[in-house]
Design an enzyme around this catalytic site. Structure first.
Site, PDB file in Angstrom:
ATOM      1  N   LEU A  93     -36.092  41.891 122.656  1.00  0.00           N
ATOM      2  CA  LEU A  93     -36.343  41.099 123.863  1.00  0.00           C
ATOM      3  C   LEU A  93     -37.771  41.318 124.370  1.00  0.00           C
ATOM      4  O   LEU A  93     -38.485  40.366 124.691  1.00  0.00           O
ATOM      5  CB  LEU A  93     -35.347  41.490 124.970  1.00  0.00           C
ATOM      6  CG  LEU A  93     -35.511  40.683 126.239  1.00  0.00           C
ATOM      7  CD1 LEU A  93     -34.839  39.330 126.106  1.00  0.00           C
ATOM      8  CD2 LEU A  93     -34.969  41.420 127.435  1.00  0.00           C
ATOM      9  N   ALA A  94     -38.184  42.586 124.402  1.00  0.00           N
ATOM     10  CA  ALA A  94     -39.526  42.902 124.883  1.00  0.00           C
ATOM     11  C   ALA A  94     -40.566  42.184 124.021  1.00  0.00           C
ATOM     12  O   ALA A  94     -41.491  41.550 124.539  1.00  0.00           O
ATOM     13  CB  ALA A  94     -39.746  44.414 124.842  1.00  0.00           C
TER      14      ALA A  94
ATOM     15  N   VAL B  39     -33.871  58.115 127.301  1.00  0.00           N
ATOM     16  CA  VAL B  39     -33.428  57.871 128.687  1.00  0.00           C
ATOM     17  C   VAL B  39     -32.486  58.954 129.211  1.00  0.00           C
ATOM     18  O   VAL B  39     -32.291  59.072 130.407  1.00  0.00           O
ATOM     19  CB  VAL B  39     -32.751  56.495 128.872  1.00  0.00           C
ATOM     20  CG1 VAL B  39     -33.741  55.376 128.673  1.00  0.00           C
ATOM     21  CG2 VAL B  39     -31.549  56.331 127.982  1.00  0.00           C
TER      22      VAL B  39
ATOM     23  N   ASP C  13     -30.362  35.787 134.612  1.00  0.00           N
ATOM     24  CA  ASP C  13     -29.631  34.817 133.803  1.00  0.00           C
ATOM     25  C   ASP C  13     -30.703  33.808 133.433  1.00  0.00           C
ATOM     26  O   ASP C  13     -31.092  32.984 134.265  1.00  0.00           O
ATOM     27  CB  ASP C  13     -28.509  34.150 134.623  1.00  0.00           C
ATOM     28  CG  ASP C  13     -27.693  33.211 133.746  1.00  0.00           C
ATOM     29  OD1 ASP C  13     -28.278  32.613 132.825  1.00  0.00           O
ATOM     30  OD2 ASP C  13     -26.488  33.085 133.963  1.00  0.00           O
ATOM     31  N   HIS C  14     -31.219  33.910 132.210  1.00  0.00           N
ATOM     32  CA  HIS C  14     -32.447  33.164 131.918  1.00  0.00           C
ATOM     33  C   HIS C  14     -32.253  31.654 132.038  1.00  0.00           C
ATOM     34  O   HIS C  14     -33.212  30.908 132.155  1.00  0.00           O
ATOM     35  CB  HIS C  14     -33.018  33.549 130.548  1.00  0.00           C
ATOM     36  CG  HIS C  14     -32.226  33.026 129.403  1.00  0.00           C
ATOM     37  ND1 HIS C  14     -31.159  33.694 128.886  1.00  0.00           N
ATOM     38  CD2 HIS C  14     -32.333  31.875 128.701  1.00  0.00           C
ATOM     39  CE1 HIS C  14     -30.647  32.980 127.896  1.00  0.00           C
ATOM     40  NE2 HIS C  14     -31.326  31.876 127.763  1.00  0.00           N
TER      41      HIS C  14
ATOM     42  N   LYS D 231     -34.792  27.892 133.579  1.00  0.00           N
ATOM     43  CA  LYS D 231     -35.091  26.672 132.816  1.00  0.00           C
ATOM     44  C   LYS D 231     -35.450  25.526 133.755  1.00  0.00           C
ATOM     45  O   LYS D 231     -34.838  25.337 134.796  1.00  0.00           O
ATOM     46  CB  LYS D 231     -33.880  26.280 131.952  1.00  0.00           C
ATOM     47  CG  LYS D 231     -33.670  27.228 130.789  1.00  0.00           C
ATOM     48  CD  LYS D 231     -32.596  26.706 129.873  1.00  0.00           C
ATOM     49  CE  LYS D 231     -32.251  27.717 128.802  1.00  0.00           C
ATOM     50  NZ  LYS D 231     -33.293  27.913 127.811  1.00  0.00           N
TER      51      LYS D 231
ATOM     52  N   GLU E  99     -24.406  25.063 120.386  1.00  0.00           N
ATOM     53  CA  GLU E  99     -25.382  25.681 119.488  1.00  0.00           C
ATOM     54  C   GLU E  99     -25.047  25.230 118.077  1.00  0.00           C
ATOM     55  O   GLU E  99     -23.868  25.165 117.723  1.00  0.00           O
ATOM     56  CB  GLU E  99     -25.286  27.204 119.568  1.00  0.00           C
ATOM     57  CG  GLU E  99     -25.677  27.753 120.918  1.00  0.00           C
ATOM     58  CD  GLU E  99     -25.509  29.264 120.964  1.00  0.00           C
ATOM     59  OE1 GLU E  99     -26.356  29.969 120.417  1.00  0.00           O
ATOM     60  OE2 GLU E  99     -24.499  29.713 121.522  1.00  0.00           O
TER      61      GLU E  99
ATOM     62  N   ASP F 191     -19.980  35.668 126.603  1.00  0.00           N
ATOM     63  CA  ASP F 191     -21.383  35.452 126.261  1.00  0.00           C
ATOM     64  C   ASP F 191     -21.968  34.244 127.001  1.00  0.00           C
ATOM     65  O   ASP F 191     -23.153  34.236 127.329  1.00  0.00           O
ATOM     66  CB  ASP F 191     -21.498  35.237 124.742  1.00  0.00           C
ATOM     67  CG  ASP F 191     -22.897  35.512 124.227  1.00  0.00           C
ATOM     68  OD1 ASP F 191     -23.513  36.476 124.710  1.00  0.00           O
ATOM     69  OD2 ASP F 191     -23.376  34.751 123.358  1.00  0.00           O
TER      70      ASP F 191
ATOM     71  N   HIS G 207     -23.871  31.691 132.113  1.00  0.00           N
ATOM     72  CA  HIS G 207     -24.614  30.425 132.140  1.00  0.00           C
ATOM     73  C   HIS G 207     -23.770  29.254 132.658  1.00  0.00           C
ATOM     74  O   HIS G 207     -24.198  28.491 133.510  1.00  0.00           O
ATOM     75  CB  HIS G 207     -25.140  30.072 130.753  1.00  0.00           C
ATOM     76  CG  HIS G 207     -25.895  31.188 130.094  1.00  0.00           C
ATOM     77  ND1 HIS G 207     -26.748  32.007 130.780  1.00  0.00           N
ATOM     78  CD2 HIS G 207     -25.924  31.627 128.809  1.00  0.00           C
ATOM     79  CE1 HIS G 207     -27.272  32.896 129.952  1.00  0.00           C
ATOM     80  NE2 HIS G 207     -26.779  32.689 128.751  1.00  0.00           N
TER      81      HIS G 207
ATOM     82  N   LYS H  26     -27.601  21.247 118.447  1.00  0.00           N
ATOM     83  CA  LYS H  26     -27.951  22.134 119.560  1.00  0.00           C
ATOM     84  C   LYS H  26     -28.209  21.260 120.780  1.00  0.00           C
ATOM     85  O   LYS H  26     -28.926  20.260 120.692  1.00  0.00           O
ATOM     86  CB  LYS H  26     -29.224  22.901 119.200  1.00  0.00           C
ATOM     87  CG  LYS H  26     -29.767  23.795 120.299  1.00  0.00           C
ATOM     88  CD  LYS H  26     -31.083  24.410 119.826  1.00  0.00           C
ATOM     89  CE  LYS H  26     -31.849  25.069 120.955  1.00  0.00           C
ATOM     90  NZ  LYS H  26     -31.235  26.267 121.475  1.00  0.00           N
TER      91      LYS H  26
HETATM   92  P1  NAD Z   1     -32.850  46.074 120.938  1.00  0.00           P
HETATM   93  O1  NAD Z   1     -31.745  46.829 120.302  1.00  0.00           O
HETATM   94  O2  NAD Z   1     -33.763  45.261 120.105  1.00  0.00           O
HETATM   95  O3  NAD Z   1     -33.765  47.117 121.754  1.00  0.00           O
HETATM   96  C1  NAD Z   1     -33.236  48.225 122.422  1.00  0.00           C
HETATM   97  C2  NAD Z   1     -34.366  49.113 122.927  1.00  0.00           C
HETATM   98  O4  NAD Z   1     -33.786  50.250 123.569  1.00  0.00           O
HETATM   99  C3  NAD Z   1     -35.287  49.666 121.847  1.00  0.00           C
HETATM  100  O5  NAD Z   1     -36.605  49.657 122.355  1.00  0.00           O
HETATM  101  C4  NAD Z   1     -34.800  51.125 121.681  1.00  0.00           C
HETATM  102  O6  NAD Z   1     -35.796  52.010 121.242  1.00  0.00           O
HETATM  103  C5  NAD Z   1     -34.406  51.440 123.091  1.00  0.00           C
HETATM  104  N1  NAD Z   1     -33.454  52.556 123.176  1.00  0.00           N
HETATM  105  C6  NAD Z   1     -32.210  52.631 122.677  1.00  0.00           C
HETATM  106  N2  NAD Z   1     -31.649  53.849 122.952  1.00  0.00           N
HETATM  107  C7  NAD Z   1     -32.565  54.533 123.672  1.00  0.00           C
HETATM  108  C8  NAD Z   1     -32.593  55.831 124.279  1.00  0.00           C
HETATM  109  N3  NAD Z   1     -31.564  56.684 124.204  1.00  0.00           N
HETATM  110  N4  NAD Z   1     -33.704  56.177 124.957  1.00  0.00           N
HETATM  111  C9  NAD Z   1     -34.767  55.360 125.050  1.00  0.00           C
HETATM  112  N5  NAD Z   1     -34.800  54.143 124.500  1.00  0.00           N
HETATM  113  C10 NAD Z   1     -33.720  53.726 123.814  1.00  0.00           C
HETATM  114  O7  NAD Z   1     -32.189  45.202 122.113  1.00  0.00           O
HETATM  115  P2  NAD Z   1     -32.725  43.825 122.728  1.00  0.00           P
HETATM  116  O8  NAD Z   1     -32.272  42.706 121.879  1.00  0.00           O
HETATM  117  O9  NAD Z   1     -34.177  43.930 123.026  1.00  0.00           O
HETATM  118  O10 NAD Z   1     -31.878  43.729 124.081  1.00  0.00           O
HETATM  119  C11 NAD Z   1     -32.156  44.524 125.221  1.00  0.00           C
HETATM  120  C12 NAD Z   1     -31.273  44.042 126.378  1.00  0.00           C
HETATM  121  O11 NAD Z   1     -31.540  42.677 126.644  1.00  0.00           O
HETATM  122  C13 NAD Z   1     -29.774  44.123 126.129  1.00  0.00           C
HETATM  123  O12 NAD Z   1     -29.143  44.371 127.356  1.00  0.00           O
HETATM  124  C14 NAD Z   1     -29.423  42.701 125.674  1.00  0.00           C
HETATM  125  O13 NAD Z   1     -28.078  42.385 125.924  1.00  0.00           O
HETATM  126  C15 NAD Z   1     -30.358  41.904 126.554  1.00  0.00           C
HETATM  127  N6  NAD Z   1     -30.677  40.580 126.042  1.00  0.00           N
HETATM  128  C16 NAD Z   1     -31.408  40.415 124.900  1.00  0.00           C
HETATM  129  C17 NAD Z   1     -31.746  39.147 124.456  1.00  0.00           C
HETATM  130  C18 NAD Z   1     -32.583  38.940 123.228  1.00  0.00           C
HETATM  131  O14 NAD Z   1     -32.983  37.798 122.999  1.00  0.00           O
HETATM  132  N7  NAD Z   1     -32.873  39.962 122.445  1.00  0.00           N
HETATM  133  C19 NAD Z   1     -31.309  38.033 125.177  1.00  0.00           C
HETATM  134  C20 NAD Z   1     -30.570  38.217 126.335  1.00  0.00           C
HETATM  135  C21 NAD Z   1     -30.262  39.500 126.759  1.00  0.00           C
END
Ligand code: NAD
Length: 505
Positions: A17-18, A86, A177-178, A182, A216, A235, A240, A345
């Site tokens: 996500l980041a 964490v 809630d992204h 939109k 989708e 989900d 949504h 979609k």
């Molecule tokens: P991911 O698994 O890709 O990333 C998880 C991150 O958490 C990683 O940076 C990992 O290093 C870190 N992490 C895990 N355990 C850790 C610990 N003990 N200490 C420190 N860091 C730790 O997950 P993601 O896909 O980026 O999703 C993150 C959140 O966003 C989740 O809640 C997910 O439901 C939500 N989300 C993601 C998306 C998406 O598009 N990826 C969309 C909607 C919501």
């Protein structure tokens, strides 16, 4: 444009996500001047990255936005990395030191925004450490942005909320809630409240039914393991779909402000009937896709997807009818459906208006063929990938006879406008910087949504019957069509027909 002074701390900085959403969105804010010099980002996760590695990764994630070399360097120079577990209290002390140093270096006035981009299992641990390790000073503001899912049912959500609210006040919590970021979701309010022709008819006297579809065409891709534990109800429907529904159902707010809009959305959700198990069986169906073909594509069934248990009962499709128990909506069904591996979609809303009281244009007695019934007027709001709206009307076909011809007044946002529209995450990050929670979900909305959804989940979990099935590429199981037919309605959007007529499905 006002510069926003802030220190972001992103937990889960190495995650999907980041990288896919947050860094590009921050870069867009940088480019448009919402972030200038007085901002810094601390990325934290388990991997032992250096600042240099982190900055290189950040640059890679924004490469598709074609920054100049200089821009990319300047932007990424604001990013700092701190390896962190964490669960380890000492690590928060290091984070605090770094935060204080950056605050002084960039003159951030103590403004802190924490983004929890990791598994919700860690949210409680993180916020309690932020407090116990004195990371929440009295200077500036402290806000926390939380990713979905917010709990897995009412009970877990309430527990999570308790943990978070023991540290942050409700107005410091931004539950994402992204969908609410939109463009066309935000446009629902404009269409309703800026057009008297709609708002004056927005009730059970003029509206027959409302349909919300979030379709989708993809399957579960590489997220089979995650999806198998969640399913379409949790989900998509709990968040949504119920959010979209609340925007359609709510009363006009007395002012277009966070407080007033949220108050009306909460009331709207409270008017959604929480079904009994018998009502669930009558009004909700679930499905799972089997192998299928659409045009030249062959698809695996859900049970054959990687990461999915071979006897999984998880639903990949939900269709249902919500009942709204208030003066405005009594008697108007709100049909919803969402699923994976559907024909196309698309997210769209169809508001189906009632027919004229008498059809004057019936076929003459003794005519060779009976004239078809009038089509209803339908307001369609296209959320994605098309953005726009249309209104279908009946007109007279040109010619000597008096045949009715359904016509459409259609408006679409131009490709250029869509291209230049800020991304949902970009808008939401900016809202959080400004302290505007309108497009985030209040705890009361989350809580009520879980109450509505929990009884559906429990009824299904206790049921002997499994999911209905539907071949990949179709618009869901037969039962989803019967749900409307038994009320004398039909789904307005049926992209599968085009393929069926050409024998491609
Ligand atoms: P991911 O698994 O890709 O990333 C998880 C991150 O958490 C990683 O940076 C990992 O290093 C870190 N992490 C895990 N355990 C850790 C610990 N003990 N200490 C420190 N860091 C730790 O997950 P993601 O896909 O980026 O999703 C993150 C959140 O966003 C989740 O809640 C997910 O439901 C939500 N989300 C993601 C998306 C998406 O598009 N990826 C969309 C909607 C919501």
């Amino acid at each position: 444009m006002k510069e926003n002074k802030v220190l972001f701390t992103i937990f889960g900085a190495t995650g999907d996500l980041a990288q896919r959403k947050l860094y590009p969105s921050l870069f867009r804010l940088y480019r448009t001047g919402s972030l200038v010099e007085s901002f810094a980002v601390i990325g934290t996760a388990r991997r032992p990255w250096s600042d240099e590695t982190y900055r290189e990764i950040v640059q890679e994630t924004i490469a598709y936005l074609n920054p100049t070399e200089e821009e990319a360097q300047a932007f990424s120079s604001h990013f700092y990395y701190q390896a962190h577990d964490v669960n380890d209290t000492e690590h928060y002390d290091k984070l605090k030191d770094l935060a204080d140093t950056l605050d002084a270096k960039y003159t951030l006035d103590g403004n802190r925004l924490y983004y929890l981009a990791m598994s919700p299992a860690f949210f409680g641990t993180i916020v309690s450490h932020l407090e116990s390790q004195k990371m929440l000073t009295s200077d500036g503001y402290h806000r926390v942005i939380i990713e979905k899912p917010f709990g897995t049912d009412y009970e877990t959500a309430a527990k999570l909320n308790e943990e978070i609210t023991s540290v942050f006040a409700e107005n410091e919590i931004y539950r994402i809630d992204h969908y609410l970021g939109k463009e066309m979701i935000q446009n629902i309010s404009a269409i309703r409240f800026a057009n008297n022709i709609f708002e004056s008819m927005w009730n059970n006297r003029y509206i027959d039914n409302v349909q919300i579809s979030i379709a989708e065409n993809l399957g579960v891709e590489d997220r089979g393991g995650y999806y198998d534990k969640s399913g379409a109800l949790k989900d998509m429907v709990q968040n949504h779909i119920l959010q979209v529904l609340s925007l359609l159902v709510m009363e006009p707010p007395v002012a277009f402000s966070e407080q007033e809009i949220r108050a009306e959305k909460i009331k709207a959700l409270e008017a959604v009937r929480v079904y009994t198990p018998e009502e669930v069986k009558e009004n909700f169906i679930r499905g799972q896709y089997t192998a299928g073909r659409l045009a030249d594509n062959q698809y695996l069934g859900y049970l054959e997807e990687p990461g999915v248990a071979e006897d999984s009962k998880t639903e990949t499709f939900v269709a249902g009818k919500f009942t709204i128990d208030n003066f405005r909506w009594s008697g108007v069904p709100f049909y919803v459906r969402t699923g994976k591996r559907l024909t196309e979609k698309g997210t769209r809303i169809n508001v189906v208006f009632k027919q004229v009281p008498v059809n004057l244009f019936k076929a003459e007695v003794g005519a060779e063929c009976e004239q078809p019934a009038l089509e209803p007027n339908v307001l369609t709001i296209y959320i994605q990938p098309t953005e726009g709206f249309s209104l279908s009307l009946n007109g007279k076909e040109v010619g000597p006879s008096f045949n009715m011809l359904p016509t459409q007044l259609a408006y679409r946002n131009s490709a250029e406008a869509i291209e230049n529209t800020p991304e949902a995450y970009e808008k939401l990050l900016l809202d959080a910087l400004k302290g505007d929670g309108t497009n985030f979900t209040h705890w009361k909305e989350v809580a009520q949504s879980w109450r509505i959804v929990d009884v559906i989940r429990q009824t299904w979990d206790q049921s002997e019957e499994g999911c209905e099935t539907y071949p990949a590429g179709t618009m869901g199981p037969e039962a989803a069509f019967e749900l409307l037919e038994k009320d004398g309605f039909k789904w307005i959007w049926h992209p599968d027909e085009w393929y069926r007529e050409r024998n491609l499905l």
